[in-house]
Design a protein around this motif. Sequence first.
Motif, PDB file in Angstrom:
ATOM      1  N   ILE A  28     -16.940  23.488  14.970  1.00  0.00           N
ATOM      2  CA  ILE A  28     -16.666  23.116  13.586  1.00  0.00           C
ATOM      3  C   ILE A  28     -17.417  24.069  12.666  1.00  0.00           C
ATOM      4  O   ILE A  28     -18.630  24.214  12.751  1.00  0.00           O
ATOM      5  CB  ILE A  28     -17.063  21.660  13.317  1.00  0.00           C
ATOM      6  CG1 ILE A  28     -16.162  20.723  14.131  1.00  0.00           C
ATOM      7  CG2 ILE A  28     -16.966  21.344  11.825  1.00  0.00           C
ATOM      8  CD1 ILE A  28     -16.532  19.258  14.037  1.00  0.00           C
ATOM      9  N   VAL A  62     -11.821  18.950   9.205  1.00  0.00           N
ATOM     10  CA  VAL A  62     -12.654  20.036   9.722  1.00  0.00           C
ATOM     11  C   VAL A  62     -11.867  21.338   9.798  1.00  0.00           C
ATOM     12  O   VAL A  62     -10.655  21.345   9.960  1.00  0.00           O
ATOM     13  CB  VAL A  62     -13.235  19.721  11.123  1.00  0.00           C
ATOM     14  CG1 VAL A  62     -14.205  18.555  11.063  1.00  0.00           C
ATOM     15  CG2 VAL A  62     -12.135  19.480  12.130  1.00  0.00           C
ATOM     16  N   LYS A  63     -12.620  22.447   9.645  1.00  0.00           N
ATOM     17  CA  LYS A  63     -12.117  23.799   9.924  1.00  0.00           C
ATOM     18  C   LYS A  63     -12.857  24.262  11.164  1.00  0.00           C
ATOM     19  O   LYS A  63     -14.060  24.031  11.304  1.00  0.00           O
ATOM     20  CB  LYS A  63     -12.449  24.761   8.782  1.00  0.00           C
ATOM     21  CG  LYS A  63     -11.585  24.602   7.571  1.00  0.00           C
ATOM     22  CD  LYS A  63     -11.924  25.682   6.547  1.00  0.00           C
ATOM     23  CE  LYS A  63     -11.154  25.442   5.271  1.00  0.00           C
ATOM     24  NZ  LYS A  63     -11.447  26.453   4.257  1.00  0.00           N
ATOM     25  N   TYR A  64     -12.124  24.909  12.036  1.00  0.00           N
ATOM     26  CA  TYR A  64     -12.739  25.406  13.274  1.00  0.00           C
ATOM     27  C   TYR A  64     -12.970  26.901  13.206  1.00  0.00           C
ATOM     28  O   TYR A  64     -12.225  27.633  12.543  1.00  0.00           O
ATOM     29  CB  TYR A  64     -11.847  25.105  14.478  1.00  0.00           C
ATOM     30  CG  TYR A  64     -11.767  23.646  14.830  1.00  0.00           C
ATOM     31  CD1 TYR A  64     -12.889  22.959  15.282  1.00  0.00           C
ATOM     32  CD2 TYR A  64     -10.582  22.947  14.701  1.00  0.00           C
ATOM     33  CE1 TYR A  64     -12.829  21.616  15.614  1.00  0.00           C
ATOM     34  CE2 TYR A  64     -10.502  21.603  15.033  1.00  0.00           C
ATOM     35  CZ  TYR A  64     -11.624  20.943  15.492  1.00  0.00           C
ATOM     36  OH  TYR A  64     -11.557  19.616  15.807  1.00  0.00           O
ATOM     37  N   GLN A  82     -16.614  24.057   9.132  1.00  0.00           N
ATOM     38  CA  GLN A  82     -16.753  23.385   7.842  1.00  0.00           C
ATOM     39  C   GLN A  82     -16.174  21.978   7.953  1.00  0.00           C
ATOM     40  O   GLN A  82     -15.217  21.744   8.672  1.00  0.00           O
ATOM     41  CB  GLN A  82     -15.997  24.182   6.782  1.00  0.00           C
ATOM     42  CG  GLN A  82     -16.281  23.775   5.378  1.00  0.00           C
ATOM     43  CD  GLN A  82     -15.658  24.759   4.385  1.00  0.00           C
ATOM     44  OE1 GLN A  82     -15.092  25.779   4.746  1.00  0.00           O
ATOM     45  NE2 GLN A  82     -15.746  24.420   3.119  1.00  0.00           N
ATOM     46  N   ARG A  83     -16.765  21.057   7.207  1.00  0.00           N
ATOM     47  CA  ARG A  83     -16.337  19.655   7.211  1.00  0.00           C
ATOM     48  C   ARG A  83     -16.142  19.204   5.765  1.00  0.00           C
ATOM     49  O   ARG A  83     -16.881  19.617   4.881  1.00  0.00           O
ATOM     50  CB  ARG A  83     -17.402  18.805   7.893  1.00  0.00           C
ATOM     51  CG  ARG A  83     -17.049  17.363   8.098  1.00  0.00           C
ATOM     52  CD  ARG A  83     -18.180  16.616   8.783  1.00  0.00           C
ATOM     53  NE  ARG A  83     -18.595  17.231  10.025  1.00  0.00           N
ATOM     54  CZ  ARG A  83     -18.301  16.759  11.234  1.00  0.00           C
ATOM     55  NH1 ARG A  83     -17.596  15.658  11.352  1.00  0.00           N
ATOM     56  NH2 ARG A  83     -18.736  17.370  12.316  1.00  0.00           N
ATOM     57  N   LYS A  84     -15.157  18.351   5.557  1.00  0.00           N
ATOM     58  CA  LYS A  84     -14.883  17.826   4.214  1.00  0.00           C
ATOM     59  C   LYS A  84     -14.464  16.366   4.334  1.00  0.00           C
ATOM     60  O   LYS A  84     -13.744  15.992   5.256  1.00  0.00           O
ATOM     61  CB  LYS A  84     -13.748  18.631   3.569  1.00  0.00           C
ATOM     62  CG  LYS A  84     -13.319  18.104   2.214  1.00  0.00           C
ATOM     63  CD  LYS A  84     -12.193  18.953   1.640  1.00  0.00           C
ATOM     64  CE  LYS A  84     -11.800  18.470   0.258  1.00  0.00           C
ATOM     65  NZ  LYS A  84     -10.793  19.364  -0.360  1.00  0.00           N
ATOM     66  N   TYR A 100      -7.635  22.909   5.845  1.00  0.00           N
ATOM     67  CA  TYR A 100      -8.405  22.443   6.998  1.00  0.00           C
ATOM     68  C   TYR A 100      -7.498  22.334   8.213  1.00  0.00           C
ATOM     69  O   TYR A 100      -6.289  22.144   8.087  1.00  0.00           O
ATOM     70  CB  TYR A 100      -9.096  21.112   6.679  1.00  0.00           C
ATOM     71  CG  TYR A 100     -10.296  21.328   5.790  1.00  0.00           C
ATOM     72  CD1 TYR A 100     -11.578  21.350   6.316  1.00  0.00           C
ATOM     73  CD2 TYR A 100     -10.143  21.568   4.432  1.00  0.00           C
ATOM     74  CE1 TYR A 100     -12.683  21.597   5.511  1.00  0.00           C
ATOM     75  CE2 TYR A 100     -11.238  21.817   3.613  1.00  0.00           C
ATOM     76  CZ  TYR A 100     -12.506  21.835   4.168  1.00  0.00           C
ATOM     77  OH  TYR A 100     -13.583  22.094   3.383  1.00  0.00           O
ATOM     78  N   CYS A 133      -7.676  16.561  10.995  1.00  0.00           N
ATOM     79  CA  CYS A 133      -8.321  15.341  10.505  1.00  0.00           C
ATOM     80  C   CYS A 133      -8.865  14.664  11.748  1.00  0.00           C
ATOM     81  O   CYS A 133      -8.102  14.334  12.662  1.00  0.00           O
ATOM     82  CB  CYS A 133      -7.329  14.432   9.787  1.00  0.00           C
ATOM     83  SG  CYS A 133      -8.080  12.867   9.292  1.00  0.00           S
ATOM     84  N   ILE A 154     -11.820  12.520   7.217  1.00  0.00           N
ATOM     85  CA  ILE A 154     -12.788  13.547   7.595  1.00  0.00           C
ATOM     86  C   ILE A 154     -12.006  14.732   8.153  1.00  0.00           C
ATOM     87  O   ILE A 154     -11.327  14.624   9.183  1.00  0.00           O
ATOM     88  CB  ILE A 154     -13.784  13.010   8.635  1.00  0.00           C
ATOM     89  CG1 ILE A 154     -14.520  11.806   8.039  1.00  0.00           C
ATOM     90  CG2 ILE A 154     -14.770  14.110   9.053  1.00  0.00           C
ATOM     91  CD1 ILE A 154     -15.221  10.953   9.042  1.00  0.00           C
TER      92      ILE A 154
END
Length: 123
Positions: free
Chosen positions: A5, A118-120, A7-9, A33, A36, A116
């Motif tokens: 991961i 995420v970008k990997y 980035q997380r949003k 992103y 989810c 929630i």
Amino acid sequence: MEKTIQQRKMQAFTVSKDSAGNSTDQVNLDTSYDRCIGAIFTEIDGSDVLDYSIGLDSGGRTIVEPVNAKALQIDRSVSVNDRIVPLDFSPKSSTDIITQVGSAPTGTLKYQVVFILVKYAEC
């Protein structure tokens, strides 16, 4: 190749209902992103509705069958991480929040769904 991961949003949507019946609210998650990975369901306005269900669809696929909201809304006395319902779907398609209210509330039922995202990063 393994992914981590990068980035997380957390992206929140508030749903308001003031009548009985089944309804769908379409929301668009941030498409920048990749996935989810979870959601938190929280009632934010006390109403007299004790029995209502929440479900999720995305891209024509059922993510969460409508289930009693109290089963999804985990006690606020536990840590935030323990309130997350694990999911795994792409935010690239619109997401439908499905609400099924059995009897008309005397006030407005309001709850929030926090997704929630995420970008990997490739490792």
